[in-house]
Design an enzyme around this catalytic site. Structure first.
Site, short mmCIF file in Angstrom:
data_model
loop_
_atom_site.label_atom_id
_atom_site.label_comp_id
_atom_site.label_asym_id
_atom_site.label_seq_id
_atom_site.Cartn_x
_atom_site.Cartn_y
_atom_site.Cartn_z
N CYS A 36 0.82 -1.22 0.00
CA CYS A 36 0.00 0.00 0.00
C CYS A 36 0.85 1.26 0.00
CB CYS A 36 -0.95 0.01 1.20
SG CYS A 36 -0.09 0.16 2.77
N CYS A 109 -2.40 -3.46 8.19
CA CYS A 109 -2.13 -2.16 8.84
C CYS A 109 -1.49 -2.41 10.21
CB CYS A 109 -3.41 -1.36 8.99
SG CYS A 109 -4.39 -1.25 7.48
#
Ligand code: FES
Length: 167
Positions: A36, A109
């Site tokens: 990402c 994350c």
């Protein structure tokens, strides 16, 4: 994502704990996700407690999504008082636990936070000469531009519908 989880993430992002560079840190870890593009840096300060070396405090900076910021915020709180071995054994999910279970698309994350922690606590850094003070180290933005941050390999779970980018 559940409304409760969203609310906890939003609250943590609005008032992040332990945000910012730590000038007198004993260890610094920086990671970037090749998937990402987000980056996170963690600073750690140790102290002696009952004859053990434990984490006194941890701080972070992030060019990351809200979930990564929220996880880093709660994780830096959780790390206080942990030995290096205890901190190294924590998974991203454990570091994110105060927020509640993350949906599969957000696990990476938390793994970004885990990666920054592991990078800061990496064995080879223990025997390396002292690092430059954190305040004179390249900034997170410098490393973002240079692409020199350690890369975290994000392993997608089979129930994760997001497809990793090919490199
Ligand atoms: Fe990349 Fe959250 S989307 S760390």
């Amino acid at each position: 994502m559940s409304e409760d989880l969203e609310a906890r993430i939003e609250a943590a992002v609005k008032k992040p704990r332990n945000l910012g560079e730590m000038a007198d840190a004993d260890a610094v870890g920086t990671v970037g996700s090749p998937d990402c593009g987000d980056m996170l840096r963690m600073w750690i300060k140790f102290k002696e407690e009952d004859g053990r070396k434990v984490i006194d405090r941890a701080t972070f900076q992030s060019f990351g999504c809200q979930t990564a910021i929220a996880v880093a915020s709660v994780a830096t709180e959780l790390l206080a008082g942990k030995t290096i071995a205890e901190a190294k054994s924590m998974t991203g999910e454990e570091l994110a636990a105060p927020l509640g279970a993350l949906p599969p698309v957000r696990i990476h994350c938390a793994q970004l936070v885990e990666g920054a922690l592991r990078n800061a606590l990496a064995e080879d850094k223990d025997s390396a000469p002292p690092q430059a003070p954190a305040s004179t180290s390249p900034t997170l933005m410098d490393q973002l531009a240079a692409g020199t941050a350690a890369k975290v390999k994000i392993v997608m779970r089979s129930d994760d519908h997001r497809q990793p980018r090919s490199s």
